[in-house]
Motif scaffolding. Structure first.
Motif, PDB file in Angstrom:
ATOM      1  N   VAL A   1      -4.494 -11.161   4.557  1.00 46.40           N
ATOM      2  CA  VAL A   1      -3.525 -10.069   4.693  1.00 46.40           C
ATOM      3  C   VAL A   1      -2.149 -10.633   5.053  1.00 46.40           C
ATOM      4  O   VAL A   1      -1.122 -10.215   4.512  1.00 46.40           O
TER       5      VAL A   1
ATOM      6  N   ILE B   1      -6.046  -5.663  11.787  1.00 47.87           N
ATOM      7  CA  ILE B   1      -6.654  -6.344  10.635  1.00 47.87           C
ATOM      8  C   ILE B   1      -7.932  -7.053  11.093  1.00 47.87           C
ATOM      9  O   ILE B   1      -7.912  -7.740  12.120  1.00 47.87           O
TER      10      ILE B   1
ATOM     11  N   THR C   1       0.837  -1.194   0.000  1.00 53.25           N
ATOM     12  CA  THR C   1       0.000   0.000   0.000  1.00 53.25           C
ATOM     13  C   THR C   1       0.871   1.242   0.000  1.00 53.25           C
ATOM     14  O   THR C   1       1.751   1.376   0.847  1.00 53.25           O
TER      15      THR C   1
ATOM     16  N   GLU D   1      -5.517   4.600   7.654  1.00 52.23           N
ATOM     17  CA  GLU D   1      -6.478   3.545   7.330  1.00 52.23           C
ATOM     18  C   GLU D   1      -6.338   3.283   5.845  1.00 52.23           C
ATOM     19  O   GLU D   1      -6.457   4.195   5.033  1.00 52.23           O
ATOM     20  N   THR D   2      -6.044   2.051   5.513  1.00 50.59           N
ATOM     21  CA  THR D   2      -5.749   1.745   4.124  1.00 50.59           C
ATOM     22  C   THR D   2      -6.244   0.338   3.806  1.00 50.59           C
ATOM     23  O   THR D   2      -6.996  -0.258   4.599  1.00 50.59           O
ATOM     24  N   LYS D   3      -5.831  -0.174   2.667  1.00 51.67           N
ATOM     25  CA  LYS D   3      -6.232  -1.537   2.305  1.00 51.67           C
ATOM     26  C   LYS D   3      -5.011  -2.362   1.942  1.00 51.67           C
ATOM     27  O   LYS D   3      -4.132  -1.885   1.217  1.00 51.67           O
TER      28      LYS D   3
ATOM     29  N   ASP E   1     -10.341 -11.690   8.052  1.00 52.43           N
ATOM     30  CA  ASP E   1      -9.499 -11.628   6.852  1.00 52.43           C
ATOM     31  C   ASP E   1      -8.014 -11.703   7.172  1.00 52.43           C
ATOM     32  O   ASP E   1      -7.172 -11.402   6.324  1.00 52.43           O
TER      33      ASP E   1
ATOM     34  N   ASP F   1      -7.080  -6.091  -0.434  1.00 55.25           N
ATOM     35  CA  ASP F   1      -8.504  -5.736  -0.480  1.00 55.25           C
ATOM     36  C   ASP F   1      -9.191  -5.731   0.880  1.00 55.25           C
ATOM     37  O   ASP F   1     -10.410  -5.816   0.953  1.00 55.25           O
ATOM     38  N   THR F   2      -8.398  -5.681   1.913  1.00 58.10           N
ATOM     39  CA  THR F   2      -8.980  -5.707   3.253  1.00 58.10           C
ATOM     40  C   THR F   2      -8.674  -4.371   3.928  1.00 58.10           C
ATOM     41  O   THR F   2      -7.532  -3.926   3.895  1.00 58.10           O
ATOM     42  N   PRO F   3      -9.660  -3.768   4.547  1.00 59.48           N
ATOM     43  CA  PRO F   3      -9.366  -2.511   5.255  1.00 59.48           C
ATOM     44  C   PRO F   3      -8.510  -2.787   6.499  1.00 59.48           C
ATOM     45  O   PRO F   3      -8.874  -3.651   7.310  1.00 59.48           O
ATOM     46  N   VAL F   4      -7.396  -2.109   6.593  1.00 60.11           N
ATOM     47  CA  VAL F   4      -6.509  -2.299   7.747  1.00 60.11           C
ATOM     48  C   VAL F   4      -6.053  -0.921   8.247  1.00 60.11           C
ATOM     49  O   VAL F   4      -6.072   0.047   7.499  1.00 60.11           O
TER      50      VAL F   4
END
Ligand code: FAD
Lengths: 399, 529
Positions: A205, A197, A159, A172-174, A201, A177-180
């Motif tokens: 990650v 995380i 990212t 806050e990012t991905k 998911d 494809d998972t928001p972390v």
């Protein structure tokens, strides 16, 4: 049965030693490798990851969230801007440290606290008069610390949003494809990040991080290597340097922030607009000069340590695994003046280092003290020198 | 002396000993100038990016005997000191099997047992007995050797200490010590072990850098010397340094500079300036003069006494001994840039065998035969190779997925019979590559580039005479208080103000730093007189 963290299936595959400990009811690796030292160097030289999922995590939300936290915690939360995190402590009314944690500010009225010990009941009770809710989300999230000089390039491959993160900032990012949430925080005293995380998911990650990290020597590290890095970083650990004052039986088990070397957290304590728990007692302690201890670093020269053993016909063989108990410290007249709460051989400094509590008059850097070792079935003192903390502090940590 | 000097001390040569010396002198408040002939410091301990992203350890590749007190006294961690401990030792075998040890003693025992059950406790006894010898010898590394022929009270004291220390040994310890100091390593090892590959693994360490085979008397002392490394507080432990050994000398240069020393590159010293038996400074090739009351040479004894100094100003016995001082280098290096990781069939997809040395010495006889060639002025048909893939544990050494492999090659004598290294270098490197290919079937396909370093390259680039990696053979009569010559082992020289701090003084060679440190102690002690 101990619980397993969301990462456990992968971690179990990575573990050569299958040496698991118990952290807050979870299986937690003591080490993955056969040797702790190599795990430690993985962090110092490339990058390592440590599973912090057993940490307790609480959302603290509501109109009064800032007001509540500025009262509950000793460090002024009002200085914390959204997108930043803060190491903090909370004290009791007598000004003794209860516990510590890291608090993340997501917005003006939304915070996340991570802490080693359970605090839901305490915080909820304390929060009653405020318009604020405290929600335990410990099991909703897996968390992973990614530490070491290569941690940034590894995460950047996943990212771009983390490139600009400053020390104690978070984004806050991905990833996959998972928001972390990625924060530039950690316990290693080096450049490093921590990831929050969604538990469901976590493995996706994790796999993405492993793939990105492979060419950079990314490897897991366990509790022992964590202990080594955090001692070199001069960071206190609850349960080792101190334990919660609320469970103490005697005064010897309680410590004030100043005694623990955490006085720097109390910037702005004089500001009368922020009453917080313990404030009056701490101000009194400072005025009356009643601190009993100071927290310092100590080092033992390798030559002195070596001679201690050879003078008894033995070969000195240092063990870098931190000693799990207090080690007594004396002055040159054999009078006890304190104790090391952490003590170990530092492979990078190539000498023993420790975090110690000493009577204030012995705490000046450069003071010669004597630390007790067991040699040939006897207690024998070896010379040590008082230093400042941390022992290891590369520029990249904060640069 | 009314003359004023810009510098208190000039150090000739910016190798690790020169830099160590300069750092100590500067730390003590002296104004120090280091003069280095090349465009970079480090001498035999440099790292060069010969291909974008690929860092080659041109000459030395491992931190061997670096004294821990230097790390502490010079506070080297502040300047980036970062040792990388080796986690494995891998010896491929002719029959495709291997001997692979790692960080866990119990796992190692199982590996030994696979080759010989008797060697499990045989190894324990060997390690215990030799640990006692190392413990006994170690104080000799921590102290300036006595000058037997001096009446300086400091030397009398040192001699008294030495005699007393020798007296502390019991019968077995003294006997083991003398066996190692004078005998052959293979003879010593035979008393403990039966597996040939395990014996070869131990013996190989005795063959590094000297013109002797494992069966030659005299190989024991080299084994003992090289196992005096003390990284991480464990005797015999070696490590790499972050960024190769050049990464380490850069740390030293940063430390020396931070303490106030000045380093001048591209400055080849041609001679000393002396006056009435005292040093006054040095002259560079281009005639530039630098003046100081102290000059410390980190060059080898031949250069220190026969080239930089004017031998006519030195006592005949010293000149004579230095002329007979043996160098006779036998080492080459072939460094490879690799497109991936070598494959060892018996280990399948495993790669953990590459965490340390890869020791291509499949039997004691293999090494002895490799040595045979050198006796007759030729290089081994089947060389003994001490290889390492440092990029495997240091991701900064090569691009992701790629690797650098350092191959330290024995035996390649400096003087070839009826040929030259110019003519033979490629062929020698082909033999090295063929040897690697024999053990690692994908090796040839991986090679992106190779760098060949012969004894002549070593001599011409670093100044180490005849390419001897230690700045002089490790023979008992060239060590301790005989290094570099009897009566001249105290880092001073007969020319007042002229000192020696290179690997040709005790306890050099190797990357150890102690000569640089001891010499600084002598300079500072003399300054107080
Ligand atoms: C191929 C090879 C592999 C080795 N492998 C290892 C290993 O893995 N581990 C280990 O511990 N040791 C190893 N060694 C040995 C070790 O590298 C040396 O013993 C050590 O680096 C020598 O350090 P020094 O400072 O004494 O001398 P040097 O490193 O030789 O430094 C002398 C310096 O003086 C400069 N110089 C020479 N003449 C002049 C002049 N006239 N004027 C100005 N400057 C001059 C040179 O350029 C050089 O920088 C190896 C050596 C070689 C050659």
């Amino acid at each position: 049965m101990l619980k397993q963290t969301p990462f456990h299936p992968r971690l179990a595959e990575l573990s050569q030693s299958q040496a698991w400990g118990n952290w807050a009811g979870y299986l937690s690796a003591m080490r993955y490798d056969l040797s702790t030292k190599h795990e430690y160097f993985g962090v110092r030289n490339g990058a390592g990851f440590f599973d912090t999922s057993p940490l307790h995590k609480y959302w603290i939300r509501g109109r009064d969230a800032e007001k509540f936290l500025s009262y509950a915690f000793a460090r002024d939360i009002r200085t914390l801007k959204p997108g930043r995190a803060q190491y903090t402590i909370w004290c009791d009314d007598s000004g003794y440290v209860m516990e510590d944690g890291v608090i993340f500010r997501y917005s003006s009225d939304e915070f996340l606290l991570t802490a080693a010990e359970p605090n839901l009941g305490y915080l909820r009770q304390l929060a009653r008069p405020f318009d604020v809710e405290v929600v335990d989300c410990s099991e909703d999230y897996a968390s992973l610390a990614l530490q070491g000089p290569r941690s940034r390039v590894i995460l950047e491959a996943l990212t771009p949003d983390i490139s600009e993160l400053r020390y104690f900032g978070f984004a806050e990012t991905k990833i996959a494809d998972t928001p972390v949430t990625v924060s530039r925080t950690g316990f290693s005293g080096d450049l490093g990040y921590e990831l929050l995380i969604p538990a469901s998911d976590a493995l996706r990650v994790f796999d993405a991080i492993m793939d990105a990290g492979r060419p950079h020597g990314l490897r897991p590290y366990g509790d022992e290597a964590l202990g080594m890095t955090r001692i070199e970083a001069g960071l206190p650990l609850i349960g080792v340097e101190f334990s919660s004052s609320r469970y103490a039986f005697t005064a010897d088990e309680r410590f004030t922030p100043d005694e623990l070397g955490l006085g720097w957290l109390l910037k702005g304590i004089d500001d009368p607009t922020r009453p917080f728990i313990g404030r009056d007692a701490i101000i009194r302690e400072r005025m009356e000069g009643t601190s009993r201890w100071r927290t310092v670093g100590i080092t033992v020269s390798w030559q002195d340590y070596y001679n201690l053993f050879t003078s008894h016909g033995l070969l000195a063989e240092p063990d870098e695994i931190p000693v799990a108990w207090d080690t007594m410290i004396y002055n040159d007249k054999d009078k006890r003046i304190g104790y090391a709460t952490s003590f170990m051989y530092s492979p990078v400094l190539q000498r023993h280092v420790g975090i110690a509590r000493l009577k204030p008059k012995y705490a000046e850097p450069g003071t010669e003290v004597f630390i007790e070792q067991t040699v040939n079935h006897e207690y024998i003192n070896v010379r040590a020198t008082v230093t400042t903390l941390p022992f290891y502090n590369p520029e990249r940590k904060t640069a | 002396m009314s003359e004023t000097h810009a510098y208190d001390a000039i150090v000739i040569g910016g190798g690790h000993n020169g830099l160590t010396n300069a750092a100590y002198l500067a730390q003590a408040g002296q104004r120090v100038l280091v003069l280095e002939q090349r465009h970079l410091v480090g001498g035999a301990a440099i790292t060069e990016e010969l291909r974008p992203g690929f860092s080659f350890t041109t000459f030395s590749y491992a931190l061997s005997l670096l004294r821990p007190e230097i790390i502490q006294e010079l506070d080297l961690v502040r300047f980036g000191f970062m040792p990388l401990f080796m986690r494995s030792h891998f010896a491929p075998m002719d029959n495709g099997d291997y001997f692979l040890t790692g960080p866990d003693a119990a796992v190692n025992r199982a590996e030994i047992a696979r080759h010989s059950k008797a060697d499990v406790d045989g190894m324990d006894r060997f390690l215990h007995d030799t640990a006692r010898v190392k413990q006994f010898i170690r104080p000799l590394f921590d102290n300036i050797p006595p000058n037997l022929f001096s009446d300086d009270p400091a030397d009398t004291e040192r001699m008294a200490w030495l005699v007393k220390h020798l007296g502390t040994a019991d019968k077995k310890l003294l006997h083991d010590t003398v066996r190692l100091l004078t005998g052959s390593i293979s003879d010593f090892v035979d008393d403990y072990l039966e597996s040939d590959i395990i014996k070869a693994t131990i013996c190989s360490a005795a063959c590094v850098g000297i013109k002797l085979g494992p069966m030659s008397p005299g190989s024991g002392i080299n084994w003992l010397y090289l196992s005096m490394g003390e990284h991480d507080g464990f005797m015999g432990e070696w490590s790499f340094h972050k960024g190769g050994n050049g990464g380490f000398t850069q740390v030293l240069a940063r430390a020396a500079t931070a303490y106030g020393a000045e380093i001048r590159l591209d400055s080849h010293v041609s001679s000393l300036i002396t006056e009435g038996g005292e040093v006054r400074g040095v002259v560079l090739d281009d005639g530039t003069e630098f003046r100081a009351p102290v000059v410390v040479s980190s060059l080898d004894p031949r250069r220190t006494f026969l080239q930089i100094a004017d031998p006519r100003e030195l006592p005949a016995d010293l000149v004579d001994t230095i002329q007979r001082f043996r160098f006779q280098g036998v080492t080459s290096k072939v460094n490879f840039a690799l497109d991936g990781i070598p494959y060892y069939p018996a280990l399948g997809d495993r790669t953990d065998q590459y965490g340390g040395f890869i020791n291509v010495a499949p039997s004691v006889e293999y090494m002895e035969r490799a040595y045979d060639a050198a006796k007759y002025g030729w290089y081994s048909e089947h060389p003994y190779i001490d290889a390492s893939i440092q990029s495997f544990i240091d991701p900064d050494m090569a691009p992701p997925g790629k690797h650098v492999m350092s191959c330290y090659v024995m035996y390649t004598p400096y003087k070839l019979k009826d040929s030259t290294w110019d003519a033979q270098a490629e062929n020698m490197a082909d033999r090295v590559q063929a040897t690697m290919q024999r053990f690692f079937p994908n090796f040839n396909d991986l090679v992106l580039q190779r760098e060949i370093v012969t004894p002549e390259t070593i001599e011409s680039k670093t100044g180490l005479s005849e390419g001897n990696i230690y700045a002089g053979e490790f023979f008992p009569h060239q060590m301790y208080f005989f290094r570099p010559a009897p009566g001249y082992s105290d880092y001073r020289t007969p020319i007042r103000g002229y000192y020696q701090c290179g690997s040709g003084t005790h306890p050099g060679g190797c990357v150890i730093g102690a000569p640089g440190r001891f010499a600084s102690q002598q300079v500072l002690a003399d300054a107080k007189r």
